[in-house]
Design a protein around this motif. Structure first.
Motif, PDB file in Angstrom:
ATOM      1  N   ILE A 175      -3.161   9.906   1.949  1.00  0.00           N
ATOM      2  CA  ILE A 175      -1.887  10.437   2.468  1.00  0.00           C
ATOM      3  C   ILE A 175      -2.154  11.653   3.347  1.00  0.00           C
ATOM      4  O   ILE A 175      -1.636  11.757   4.465  1.00  0.00           O
ATOM      5  N   ARG A 176      -2.962  12.576   2.863  1.00  0.00           N
ATOM      6  CA  ARG A 176      -3.288  13.779   3.642  1.00  0.00           C
ATOM      7  C   ARG A 176      -3.983  13.416   4.944  1.00  0.00           C
ATOM      8  O   ARG A 176      -3.650  13.950   6.008  1.00  0.00           O
ATOM      9  N   GLU A 177      -4.965  12.482   4.893  1.00  0.00           N
ATOM     10  CA  GLU A 177      -5.701  12.106   6.105  1.00  0.00           C
ATOM     11  C   GLU A 177      -4.786  11.448   7.137  1.00  0.00           C
ATOM     12  O   GLU A 177      -4.857  11.745   8.325  1.00  0.00           O
ATOM     13  N   ARG A 178      -3.923  10.550   6.681  1.00  0.00           N
ATOM     14  CA  ARG A 178      -3.017   9.879   7.610  1.00  0.00           C
ATOM     15  C   ARG A 178      -2.073  10.879   8.263  1.00  0.00           C
ATOM     16  O   ARG A 178      -1.853  10.857   9.473  1.00  0.00           O
ATOM     17  N   VAL A 181      -1.595   5.760  14.070  1.00  0.00           N
ATOM     18  CA  VAL A 181      -2.056   5.224  12.787  1.00  0.00           C
ATOM     19  C   VAL A 181      -1.001   4.277  12.221  1.00  0.00           C
ATOM     20  O   VAL A 181       0.193   4.458  12.432  1.00  0.00           O
ATOM     21  N   SER A 182      -1.456   3.267  11.507  1.00  0.00           N
ATOM     22  CA  SER A 182      -0.522   2.334  10.869  1.00  0.00           C
ATOM     23  C   SER A 182       0.039   2.973   9.601  1.00  0.00           C
ATOM     24  O   SER A 182      -0.409   4.038   9.158  1.00  0.00           O
ATOM     25  N   ALA A 183       0.986   2.291   9.010  1.00  0.00           N
ATOM     26  CA  ALA A 183       1.480   2.700   7.698  1.00  0.00           C
ATOM     27  C   ALA A 183       0.379   2.455   6.667  1.00  0.00           C
ATOM     28  O   ALA A 183      -0.521   1.639   6.880  1.00  0.00           O
ATOM     29  N   ILE A 184       0.461   3.157   5.565  1.00  0.00           N
ATOM     30  CA  ILE A 184      -0.464   2.928   4.457  1.00  0.00           C
ATOM     31  C   ILE A 184      -0.001   1.688   3.710  1.00  0.00           C
ATOM     32  O   ILE A 184       1.183   1.518   3.430  1.00  0.00           O
ATOM     33  N   SER A 185      -0.947   0.825   3.405  1.00  0.00           N
ATOM     34  CA  SER A 185      -0.618  -0.367   2.629  1.00  0.00           C
ATOM     35  C   SER A 185      -1.585  -0.478   1.452  1.00  0.00           C
ATOM     36  O   SER A 185      -2.647   0.149   1.441  1.00  0.00           O
ATOM     37  N   PHE A 190      -5.148   2.386   5.714  1.00  0.00           N
ATOM     38  CA  PHE A 190      -4.404   2.375   6.973  1.00  0.00           C
ATOM     39  C   PHE A 190      -5.379   2.124   8.108  1.00  0.00           C
ATOM     40  O   PHE A 190      -6.591   2.269   7.948  1.00  0.00           O
ATOM     41  N   PHE A 191      -4.830   1.736   9.249  1.00  0.00           N
ATOM     42  CA  PHE A 191      -5.645   1.301  10.375  1.00  0.00           C
ATOM     43  C   PHE A 191      -5.390   2.185  11.591  1.00  0.00           C
ATOM     44  O   PHE A 191      -4.295   2.728  11.758  1.00  0.00           O
ATOM     45  N   LEU A 192      -6.406   2.286  12.453  1.00  0.00           N
ATOM     46  CA  LEU A 192      -6.296   3.043  13.687  1.00  0.00           C
ATOM     47  C   LEU A 192      -7.336   2.520  14.669  1.00  0.00           C
ATOM     48  O   LEU A 192      -8.185   1.705  14.300  1.00  0.00           O
ATOM     49  N   HIS A 224      -9.855   4.004   3.998  1.00  0.00           N
ATOM     50  CA  HIS A 224      -9.551   3.510   2.651  1.00  0.00           C
ATOM     51  C   HIS A 224      -9.635   4.629   1.632  1.00  0.00           C
ATOM     52  O   HIS A 224     -10.485   5.510   1.728  1.00  0.00           O
ATOM     53  N   GLU A 225      -8.749   4.563   0.665  1.00  0.00           N
ATOM     54  CA  GLU A 225      -8.885   5.313  -0.574  1.00  0.00           C
ATOM     55  C   GLU A 225      -9.063   4.274  -1.647  1.00  0.00           C
ATOM     56  O   GLU A 225      -8.121   3.542  -1.995  1.00  0.00           O
TER      57      GLU A 225
END
Length: 121
Positions: free
Chosen positions: A79-82, A92-96, A104-106, A117-118
């Motif tokens: 969450i912090r990184e995004r 950046v994409s949404a977190i899934s 998330f993707f970029l 990834h986390e």
């Protein structure tokens, strides 16, 4: 064989790409000008063996910028990184949720595809 040392990331503008990967948290390990006018730019994370190099060509010919897809980076706080990357202007994409945790993707400036990834415990 015993390790992956380096992954070549094909780019068009090495300096622009270097700034992007520094923003992601990579550290500059080497930047050496080559006789052909390009540079060997090598980046990595502290205490990690595998590094990346930002290249415009390889000994066998030019590399297609944007051709690398699937470079996976790991974080402890997705969450912090995004949020940080979004604030810096990175698309950046949404977190899934994935089978392995959250993702998330970029893309870098040349549309090379990355995911952050986390991983679940």
């Amino acid at each position: 064989m015993r390790a992956i040392e380096n992954i070549a990331v094909p780019v068009t503008d090495q300096q622009l790409s270097k700034q992007f990967y520094l923003l992601l948290g990579f550290e500059l390990l080497a930047e050496v000008m080559l006789p052909d006018g390009d540079a060997w730019i090598q980046l990595g994370f502290r205490n990690q063996v595998t590094t990346i190099s930002l290249v415009r060509q390889w000994p066998y010919g030019r590399m297609q910028a944007g051709a690398l897809q699937g470079l996976v980076l790991e974080t402890d706080n997705i969450i912090r990184e995004r949020e940080r990357l979004h604030r810096e202007g990175v698309n950046v994409s949404a977190i899934s949720e994935s089978a392995f945790g959250k993702v998330f993707f970029l893309q870098d400036p040349d549309l090379n595809g990355l995911s952050i990834h986390e991983f679940s415990d």
